[in-house]
Design a protein around this motif. Structure first.
Motif, short mmCIF file in Angstrom:
data_model
loop_
_atom_site.label_atom_id
_atom_site.label_comp_id
_atom_site.label_asym_id
_atom_site.label_seq_id
_atom_site.Cartn_x
_atom_site.Cartn_y
_atom_site.Cartn_z
N TRP B 127 0.92 -1.20 -0.20
CA TRP B 127 -0.11 -0.14 0.02
C TRP B 127 1.10 1.26 0.00
CZ3 TRP B 127 -0.63 3.85 3.74
CH2 TRP B 127 -1.43 4.77 3.38
N VAL B 128 2.08 1.24 0.88
CA VAL B 128 2.73 2.27 0.96
C VAL B 128 3.50 2.66 -0.48
CG1 VAL B 128 5.05 3.33 2.10
CG2 VAL B 128 3.28 2.30 3.27
N ILE B 129 3.88 1.50 -0.94
CA ILE B 129 4.53 1.70 -2.35
C ILE B 129 3.61 2.14 -3.49
CG2 ILE B 129 5.71 0.35 -4.02
CD1 ILE B 129 6.54 -1.65 -2.13
N GLU B 130 2.25 1.83 -3.38
CA GLU B 130 1.32 2.41 -4.20
C GLU B 130 1.07 3.76 -4.03
OE1 GLU B 130 -2.71 0.55 -4.21
OE2 GLU B 130 -1.51 -1.26 -4.39
N GLN B 131 0.91 4.13 -2.65
CA GLN B 131 0.80 5.52 -2.42
C GLN B 131 1.97 6.37 -2.85
OE1 GLN B 131 -2.02 6.68 -1.50
NE2 GLN B 131 -2.66 4.43 -1.78
N GLY B 132 3.30 5.88 -2.82
CA GLY B 132 4.35 6.68 -3.19
C GLY B 132 4.26 6.63 -4.67
N ILE B 133 4.02 5.94 -5.36
CA ILE B 133 4.05 5.94 -7.00
C ILE B 133 2.96 6.85 -7.28
CG2 ILE B 133 3.64 4.52 -9.16
CD1 ILE B 133 4.90 2.12 -7.39
N LYS B 134 1.83 6.82 -6.70
CA LYS B 134 0.90 7.84 -7.41
C LYS B 134 1.15 9.23 -6.95
CE LYS B 134 -2.83 4.45 -6.68
NZ LYS B 134 -4.17 3.86 -5.77
N SER B 135 1.60 9.34 -5.73
CA SER B 135 2.12 10.73 -5.28
C SER B 135 3.05 11.21 -6.20
CB SER B 135 2.56 10.76 -3.82
OG SER B 135 3.23 11.63 -3.58
N ALA B 136 2.90 12.67 -6.60
CA ALA B 136 3.81 13.14 -7.38
C ALA B 136 5.13 13.49 -7.01
CB ALA B 136 3.17 14.31 -8.33
N ALA B 137 5.36 13.23 -5.44
CA ALA B 137 6.39 13.86 -4.72
C ALA B 137 7.58 13.41 -4.86
CB ALA B 137 6.21 13.84 -3.32
N PHE B 138 7.87 12.02 -5.35
CA PHE B 138 9.07 11.48 -5.61
C PHE B 138 9.56 11.35 -6.71
CE2 PHE B 138 6.57 10.14 -1.73
CZ PHE B 138 7.23 10.36 -0.76
N GLY B 139 10.99 11.49 -6.78
CA GLY B 139 11.84 11.17 -7.99
C GLY B 139 12.29 9.72 -8.14
N ILE B 140 12.52 9.28 -7.07
CA ILE B 140 13.00 7.87 -6.87
C ILE B 140 12.08 7.05 -5.60
CG2 ILE B 140 14.87 6.37 -6.53
CD1 ILE B 140 16.74 8.05 -8.00
N ILE B 141 11.85 5.95 -6.01
CA ILE B 141 11.16 5.01 -4.94
C ILE B 141 12.15 3.87 -5.03
CG2 ILE B 141 9.20 3.85 -4.08
CD1 ILE B 141 7.68 6.09 -5.58
N ILE B 142 12.85 3.36 -3.77
CA ILE B 142 13.39 2.14 -3.72
C ILE B 142 12.73 1.60 -2.70
CG2 ILE B 142 15.64 1.31 -3.29
CD1 ILE B 142 16.98 3.84 -4.02
N CYS B 143 12.43 0.02 -3.16
CA CYS B 143 11.79 -0.60 -1.98
C CYS B 143 12.23 -1.78 -1.67
CB CYS B 143 10.14 -0.89 -2.37
SG CYS B 143 9.49 0.20 -3.55
N TRP B 144 12.38 -2.46 -0.68
CA TRP B 144 12.74 -3.83 -0.41
C TRP B 144 11.74 -4.80 -0.11
CZ3 TRP B 144 15.43 0.59 0.05
CH2 TRP B 144 17.04 0.40 -0.30
N LEU B 145 11.61 -5.68 -1.01
CA LEU B 145 10.28 -6.57 -1.03
C LEU B 145 10.97 -8.06 -1.00
CD1 LEU B 145 7.65 -5.56 -3.71
CD2 LEU B 145 7.35 -5.65 -1.41
N PRO B 146 10.76 -8.33 0.21
CA PRO B 146 11.20 -9.96 0.55
C PRO B 146 10.50 -10.85 -0.20
CG PRO B 146 10.93 -8.80 2.60
CD PRO B 146 10.57 -7.79 1.72
#
Lengths: 498, 246
Positions: B127-146
């Motif tokens: 959910w957080v990753i989704e919100q981050g992608i949808k938000s226009a605020a970030f140039g880069i999103i790095i996620c750790w998904l085990p």
């Protein structure tokens, strides 16, 4: 001037229906007393399906459907419902007049912002209808004209009398619509006047003598022949709205329509003040019962950036409600704007700018912290300290994060070698044949770097740091305590070079 | 027997089809291009191998990593640096350890632009990753998904198509056998010291089997590399001290 009149013909039912969750509306009818008899004034859809009709005597309605819920005609509650709807309409224009069973809005100043009359009319209609009222709409260059057109329109239709069409449309309206003609309806019909045009054709002095001056004044107002000053609706300096629910609600989903309405009202009020909210509180009042000591559940929401966007506020409130446990049936909702500031300078932007990016960042942070709690999202602050444990601090990301000065990592002529990852607590490493082991025996490839600091605040460290590599290829930042007291100081893993 | 869906398509020459559907069809033996905005990785060799010539926005990039500490941040340091210099933000979702901001600052990444989201539940993380992608605020999103189901990745990829940010998913190397909707999948492995082996498991266009060896920016050792017999005693350079002490 351009006026949009919103008339709610079913107001006496709407004010009570809007307090029910949509799925739970029972068969209801409004009664009115005439002389010694009680009549049905209006019946809602479920009641109509049972055969209950307007102007039926109460006794025959009850014989048709004994479980009919009866509500007495209550002008006070009707006015309250209208006032709440007016709050929502304030988003489109600050000039609103309350008129009997409807609202009249002066919109000539808002046409451009909302993209023309057609769009504005639709938006205004939607906003007020979303407050739970059924509307008919009239548009005219005069307030009285718009009001007459709205009253003549069938439910959920718009009569557009803007410009020259007004005269034609008004001419064909029945004379009975005029408020000042109500006591003289018999006489007016008797002299053969059916429409407003017929009334206009009569000699003015005669009309004034027979039916009083009010009739002529109303006609002149409608046709725009004489000035028609209005008393604008005045709004209080603070925002606090309560909505009593008619059903006992235990499900958050059923509350959402009522909550949405209240948020829209608040945003309308904010738009009137050209303000935005920074902090607001929402209270769920519970049904009183001796077993249930909880009287209310307050929710307080603090925004990181002021907002007047109903969608955003609704998302936040919904997340909060989703996390809130409803301990007892809810009977009343209360919304208060606690802290209000001047509105954002929201010029429409052509390209996304840093301003809009900051706004969306703040919204993201709010959304996250309202769902996962404030500790879920942090920013790391660099502190100029050589001890790794004390060299950065987690901080809740605030609004003014960028106003603080640029971080100076550590004062040195050349950057110090530091790993990208830091373990939260150092991991003590196994030692095999005098060699520290992490996965496999480690090979020291650089070091030592002595970090000795902290004598001033009771957390002194004295360590020799090395860069080590294991067979997997991981570059590790490990240290050995330099404690003269302990001979066999152990090895610790502090970080990884990402 | 079904005929060709569109007879007009059949009359087109191969070249015409190629030009008409340029962004959707590519030759199997050529490196795919990307219609999206491209951000250079900062390594020429890697840029040449990536479709479009760099990391591409509007899509997921999956980086499979056997363990942390192989140089994964140094691999991404160029885009990270440029994004913060442009005044845009970076979101780290569930990093395995605390990012040590002094080191990130040494890579010229503005630490004030970095946000760290800590999530414990897997559903919340998505959910957080989704919100981050949808938000226009970030140039880069790095996620750790085990662990992530193919459905979840597909959903993320669909959302990512609307986003103008670079999205990197770090996943364990064991995930390479699982299907994934990410258009670019890369297996990272250590090679020599300060060199990362980069194997492109999946990309738009021709596949390459051989790994690339990317020289990472070197970690400057504190001082000289260790001599065979390390002197662990507290060494003080006495030459700079006044003579009085000696």
């Amino acid at each position: 001037m351009l006026w949009i009149a919103l008339h709610c013909p079913t107001l006496s039912l709407d004010w009570i229906e809007r307090r029910f969750p949509a799925t739970l509306i029972p068969a209801m009818a409004v009664t009115v007393r005439q002389g010694n008899q009680i009549y049905i004034q209006q019946a809602n859809q479920p009641a109509q399906r049972r055969g209950v009709m307007a102007r039926q005597p109460l006794a025959s309605a009850l014989s048709l459907f004994p479980d009919l819920i009866l509500v007495e005609h209550d002008p006070n509650e009707e006015t309250k419902a209208l006032q709440e709807a007016a709050y929502a309409a304030l988003r489109f224009t600050p000039y609103i007049v309350m008129q009997g069973s409807g609202l009249i809005a002066e919109v000539s100043g808002s046409l451009k912002l909302f993209g023309g009359l057609k769009k504005l009319c639709r938006l205004l209609n939607q906003a007020v209808a979303a407050q739970g009222l059924q509307l008919c709409v009239g548009i005219a260059p005069t307030a009285t004209g718009a009001w007459l057109l709205a009253r003549s329109a069938p439910l959920r239709t718009v009569v557009n009398g803007a410009g020259a069409r007004l005269r034609l449309l008004l001419d064909s309206l029945p004379a009975g619509l005029l408020e000042s003609a109500q006591p003289h309806l018999e006489a007016i019909r008797g002299i053969g006047c059916k429409t407003l045009a017929d009334l206009q054709r009569l000699p003015r002095s005669g009309v004034a003598r027979r039916f009083g001056p009010d009739l002529l004044i109303e006609l002149d107002h409608a046709y725009g022949n004489s000035p028609d000053p209005q008393r604008w609706l005045e709004m209080p300096e603070y925002f606090q709205q309560k909505t009593a629910l008619m059903a006992q609600v235990e499900n958050v989903e059923l509350l959402s329509v009522a909550v949405q309405r209240m948020i829209e009202q608040m945003c309308g009020w904010l738009a009137l003040r050209y303000a935005a909210v920074l902090e607001f509180s929402f209270v769920l009042h519970h049904e009183y019962s001796p077993r249930q000591p909880h009287k209310s559940t307050p929710i307080k929401i603090r925004l990181s950036e002021q907002s007047d966007d109903p969608r955003h506020l609704m998302i936040l409130l919904r997340e909060w409600l989703g996390r809130t446990e409803i301990v007892a049936p809810v009977c009343e909702l209360e919304l208060t704007a606690d802290k209000v500031t001047a509105g954002p300078d929201s010029n429409l932007e052509l390209f996304p700018t840093s301003q809009s990016e900051t706004t969306s960042l703040n919204r993201f942070i709010e959304k996250l912290s309202s769902r996962l709690g404030p500790q879920a999202i942090t920013r790391l602050n660099v502190i100029p300290d050589h001890r790794p444990e004390y060299s950065q601090s987690c901080q809740p990301p605030g609004m003014n994060n960028l106003s603080c000065r640029k971080a100076i990592p550590l004062e040195s002529t050349h950057p110090l070698t530091r790993p990208a990852w830091l373990r939260e607590t150092p991991l003590e490493l196994r030692v095999q044949r005098h060699q520290p082991v992490y996965g496999s025996p480690l090979k020291l490839i650089a070091g030592p770097e002595r970090i000795e600091a902290g004598w001033w605040d009771d957390a002194p460290i004295a360590r020799d740091y090395f860069i080590a590599e294991n067979a997997l290829g991981q570059l590790l930042w490990i240290y050995r305590e330099q404690n003269p007291a302990a001979k066999n100081a152990g090895w610790y893993l502090q970080g990884l070079f990402g | 027997m079904p005929t060709l869906a569109s007879s007009s398509l059949a009359s087109l020459s191969l070249l015409q089809i190629e030009t008409q559907f340029r962004d959707r069809i590519w030759r199997g033996d050529a490196l795919g291009s990307s219609p999206d905005q491209i951000v250079s990785s900062g390594f020429d060799e890697l840029d040449k191998a990536l479709p479009g010539g760099g990391w591409s926005t509007h899509s997921l990039t999956e980086l499979l990593l056997p363990a942390e500490g192989l140089g994964e941040i140094r691999l991404l340091s160029q885009p990270l640096k440029h994004i913060t210099q442009d005044g845009r933000n970076i979101l780290l979702v569930d990093p395995p350890h605390l990012p040590y901001m002094h080191a990130w600052e040494n890579l010229d990444i503005d630490s004030r632009r970095i946000l760290v989201a800590k999530v414990s539940k897997s559903a919340e993380r998505l959910w957080v990753i989704e919100q981050g992608i949808k938000s226009a605020a970030f140039g880069i999103i790095i996620c750790w998904l085990p662990a992530a189901s193919p459905q979840a990745l597909r959903k993320l990829q669909i959302i990512a198509r609307t986003a103008a940010s670079l999205i990197f998913l770090f996943r364990p190397a064991s995930a390479q056998s699982e299907p994934s909707a990410a258009p670019l999948r890369i297996l990272l492995a250590p090679a020599k010291r300060h060199t990362l082996s980069v194997r492109l498991l999946k990309r738009r266009g021709a596949s390459i089997d051989l790994p690339l060896y990317i020289p990472l920016p070197q970690i400057e050792p504190f001082f000289n590399p260790i001599t065979p017999a390390p002197a662990l005693a507290n060494v003080v350079d006495r030459s700079s001290l006044p003579d009085v002490i000696t």
